[in-house]
Design an enzyme around this catalytic site. Structure first.
Site, PDB file in Angstrom:
ATOM      1  N   ARG A 114      -8.286   1.472  10.669  1.00 46.81           N
ATOM      2  CA  ARG A 114      -7.931   0.089  11.010  1.00 46.81           C
ATOM      3  C   ARG A 114      -9.110  -0.621  11.676  1.00 46.81           C
ATOM      4  O   ARG A 114      -9.028  -1.794  11.961  1.00 46.81           O
ATOM      5  CB  ARG A 114      -6.767   0.037  11.995  1.00 46.81           C
ATOM      6  CG  ARG A 114      -5.423   0.488  11.438  1.00 46.81           C
ATOM      7  CD  ARG A 114      -4.801  -0.596  10.572  1.00 46.81           C
ATOM      8  NE  ARG A 114      -3.458  -0.977  10.887  1.00 46.81           N
ATOM      9  CZ  ARG A 114      -2.341  -0.366  10.468  1.00 46.81           C
ATOM     10  NH1 ARG A 114      -2.408   0.709   9.735  1.00 46.81           N
ATOM     11  NH2 ARG A 114      -1.160  -0.861  10.767  1.00 46.81           N
ATOM     12  N   ARG A 167      12.701  -6.660   4.021  1.00 48.41           N
ATOM     13  CA  ARG A 167      12.446  -5.265   3.641  1.00 48.41           C
ATOM     14  C   ARG A 167      13.463  -4.321   4.276  1.00 48.41           C
ATOM     15  O   ARG A 167      13.836  -4.462   5.439  1.00 48.41           O
ATOM     16  CB  ARG A 167      11.038  -4.866   4.104  1.00 48.41           C
ATOM     17  CG  ARG A 167      10.711  -3.405   3.874  1.00 48.41           C
ATOM     18  CD  ARG A 167       9.239  -3.145   3.937  1.00 48.41           C
ATOM     19  NE  ARG A 167       8.732  -2.998   5.296  1.00 48.41           N
ATOM     20  CZ  ARG A 167       7.546  -2.460   5.562  1.00 48.41           C
ATOM     21  NH1 ARG A 167       6.769  -2.051   4.580  1.00 48.41           N
ATOM     22  NH2 ARG A 167       7.129  -2.358   6.804  1.00 48.41           N
ATOM     23  N   ARG A 199       0.856  -8.336  13.912  1.00 47.77           N
ATOM     24  CA  ARG A 199       0.243  -7.264  13.106  1.00 47.77           C
ATOM     25  C   ARG A 199      -0.795  -7.855  12.173  1.00 47.77           C
ATOM     26  O   ARG A 199      -1.863  -7.275  11.954  1.00 47.77           O
ATOM     27  CB  ARG A 199       1.335  -6.526  12.296  1.00 47.77           C
ATOM     28  CG  ARG A 199       2.211  -5.649  13.168  1.00 47.77           C
ATOM     29  CD  ARG A 199       3.512  -5.261  12.481  1.00 47.77           C
ATOM     30  NE  ARG A 199       3.320  -4.408  11.313  1.00 47.77           N
ATOM     31  CZ  ARG A 199       4.261  -4.239  10.370  1.00 47.77           C
ATOM     32  NH1 ARG A 199       5.427  -4.849  10.472  1.00 47.77           N
ATOM     33  NH2 ARG A 199       4.010  -3.460   9.352  1.00 47.77           N
ATOM     34  N   LYS A 245       0.838  -1.211   0.000  1.00 52.83           N
ATOM     35  CA  LYS A 245       0.000   0.000   0.000  1.00 52.83           C
ATOM     36  C   LYS A 245       0.870   1.257   0.000  1.00 52.83           C
ATOM     37  O   LYS A 245       0.648   2.172  -0.771  1.00 52.83           O
ATOM     38  CB  LYS A 245      -0.906   0.052   1.246  1.00 52.83           C
ATOM     39  CG  LYS A 245      -1.727  -1.190   1.498  1.00 52.83           C
ATOM     40  CD  LYS A 245      -2.577  -1.042   2.761  1.00 52.83           C
ATOM     41  CE  LYS A 245      -1.813  -0.866   4.044  1.00 52.83           C
ATOM     42  NZ  LYS A 245      -1.036  -2.035   4.498  1.00 52.83           N
ATOM     43  N   ARG A 297      12.645  -2.118   9.866  1.00 53.25           N
ATOM     44  CA  ARG A 297      11.703  -1.658  10.879  1.00 53.25           C
ATOM     45  C   ARG A 297      11.679  -2.680  12.002  1.00 53.25           C
ATOM     46  O   ARG A 297      11.596  -3.879  11.734  1.00 53.25           O
ATOM     47  CB  ARG A 297      10.310  -1.525  10.264  1.00 53.25           C
ATOM     48  CG  ARG A 297       9.931  -0.075  10.030  1.00 53.25           C
ATOM     49  CD  ARG A 297       8.681   0.039   9.257  1.00 53.25           C
ATOM     50  NE  ARG A 297       7.516  -0.535   9.930  1.00 53.25           N
ATOM     51  CZ  ARG A 297       6.285  -0.452   9.451  1.00 53.25           C
ATOM     52  NH1 ARG A 297       6.069   0.186   8.326  1.00 53.25           N
ATOM     53  NH2 ARG A 297       5.273  -0.987  10.093  1.00 53.25           N
TER      54      ARG A 297
HETATM   55  P1  AMP Z   1       1.942   0.537   9.436  1.00 56.34           P
HETATM   56  O1  AMP Z   1       3.102   1.410   9.059  1.00 56.34           O
HETATM   57  O2  AMP Z   1       0.650   0.961   8.802  1.00 56.34           O
HETATM   58  O3  AMP Z   1       2.250  -0.927   9.245  1.00 56.34           O
HETATM   59  O4  AMP Z   1       1.723   0.749  10.996  1.00 56.34           O
HETATM   60  C1  AMP Z   1       2.725   0.424  11.937  1.00 56.34           C
HETATM   61  C2  AMP Z   1       2.130   0.373  13.322  1.00 56.34           C
HETATM   62  O5  AMP Z   1       1.601   1.668  13.665  1.00 56.34           O
HETATM   63  C3  AMP Z   1       0.949  -0.571  13.482  1.00 56.34           C
HETATM   64  O6  AMP Z   1       1.360  -1.902  13.757  1.00 56.34           O
HETATM   65  C4  AMP Z   1       0.205   0.058  14.653  1.00 56.34           C
HETATM   66  O7  AMP Z   1       0.859  -0.234  15.868  1.00 56.34           O
HETATM   67  C5  AMP Z   1       0.384   1.544  14.384  1.00 56.34           C
HETATM   68  N1  AMP Z   1      -0.719   2.106  13.556  1.00 56.34           N
HETATM   69  C6  AMP Z   1      -0.627   2.613  12.295  1.00 56.34           C
HETATM   70  N2  AMP Z   1      -1.820   3.066  11.860  1.00 56.34           N
HETATM   71  C7  AMP Z   1      -2.693   2.827  12.869  1.00 56.34           C
HETATM   72  C8  AMP Z   1      -4.093   3.049  13.030  1.00 56.34           C
HETATM   73  N3  AMP Z   1      -4.841   3.592  12.055  1.00 56.34           N
HETATM   74  N4  AMP Z   1      -4.666   2.683  14.202  1.00 56.34           N
HETATM   75  C9  AMP Z   1      -3.941   2.136  15.201  1.00 56.34           C
HETATM   76  N5  AMP Z   1      -2.625   1.882  15.107  1.00 56.34           N
HETATM   77  C10 AMP Z   1      -1.988   2.228  13.966  1.00 56.34           C
END
Ligand code: AMP
Length: 219
Positions: free
Chosen positions: A89, A128, A172, A13, A161
């Protein structure tokens, strides 16, 4: 074009949204990037959020709302075009998004659901590498950088990361699975959702996503 990209971690994404933003076609708003910036700066919000992020759990809604909604306006005016990556989410976030957009006289125009399996996610994320500066993504196995240490685009330092460790990726993914059905249903009922097979080669995904967003598929 005001769009949401749904999909599990590693589905691509961010890569797709970043490319479109780099071409000046839209703005890419990633709650994950916004939260990581808070963590990096050591702000009170970042310190709270980190406890959840390190375990692959969702950060509480109120913290996410606090950093996100200001980004949907620029100079007091609502953004005309954006892609939300990693938000919403859960259903409560989707409802709040609709409420805030309505207050700005706007609504979503398209939701793209990136379909991607857990095994593919663990495989992709374990190799990654991300640029600390511009967030460009590389894959040591399938799309390596020219140098292992720096970003081809901006020369920034490449890093993994911490939440890309296989165990955290599984958490996740589990979080995603718990909440994604209600979100998919919500946006299906709104007539906004389109599925894209995100396991096909990235170039094919790019073509399909662009068609959906810009060739009359964006509504
Ligand atoms: P991402 O970069 O989208 O994979 O997000 C990394 C981490 O950030 C996730 O595993 C969550 O801990 C937190 N996170 C990102 N977006 C959200 C969201 N909309 N709601 C809650 N936690 C989020």
């Amino acid at each position: 074009m005001r769009s949401v990209f749904l999909g599990p971690p590693g589905a691509g994404k961010g890569t797709q949204a970043r490319q479109l933003a780099a071409e000046g076609l839209t703005k890419h708003v990633s709650t994950g990037d916004l939260l990581r910036a808070e963590v990096e700066r050591g702000t009170p919000l970042g310190i709270k959020a980190r406890q959840f992020m390190d375990q692959g759990k969702l950060v509480p809604d109120d913290l996410v709302f606090e950093i996100l909604f200001g980004c949907l306006e620029q100079g007091g005016k609502p953004l005309r075009s954006f892609i939300l990556d990693g938000f919403p989410r859960n259903r409560a976030q989707a409802l709040e998004l609709d409420r805030r957009l309505q207050a700005l006289g706007q609504s979503l125009t398209r939701v793209i659901n990136f379909k991607f399996s857990e095994e593919a996610a663990v495989g992709r994320l374990s190799s990654r590498l991300l640029c600390r500066q511009c967030q460009a993504a590389y894959n040591e196995a399938t799309a390596p950088p020219k140098s292992n240490l720096s970003c081809d685009l901006c020369g920034g330092t490449l890093q993994r990361r911490p939440d890309d460790e296989p165990e955290v990726v599984r958490n996740r993914f589990q979080e995603y699975r718990n909440k994604s059905a209600e979100l998919v249903k919500y946006y299906e009922q709104a007539g906004l959702l389109v599925n894209v097979d995100a396991e096909q080669p990235a170039n094919n995904v790019t073509v399909q996503v662009r068609k959906l967003l810009f060739d009359g598929g964006g509504r």
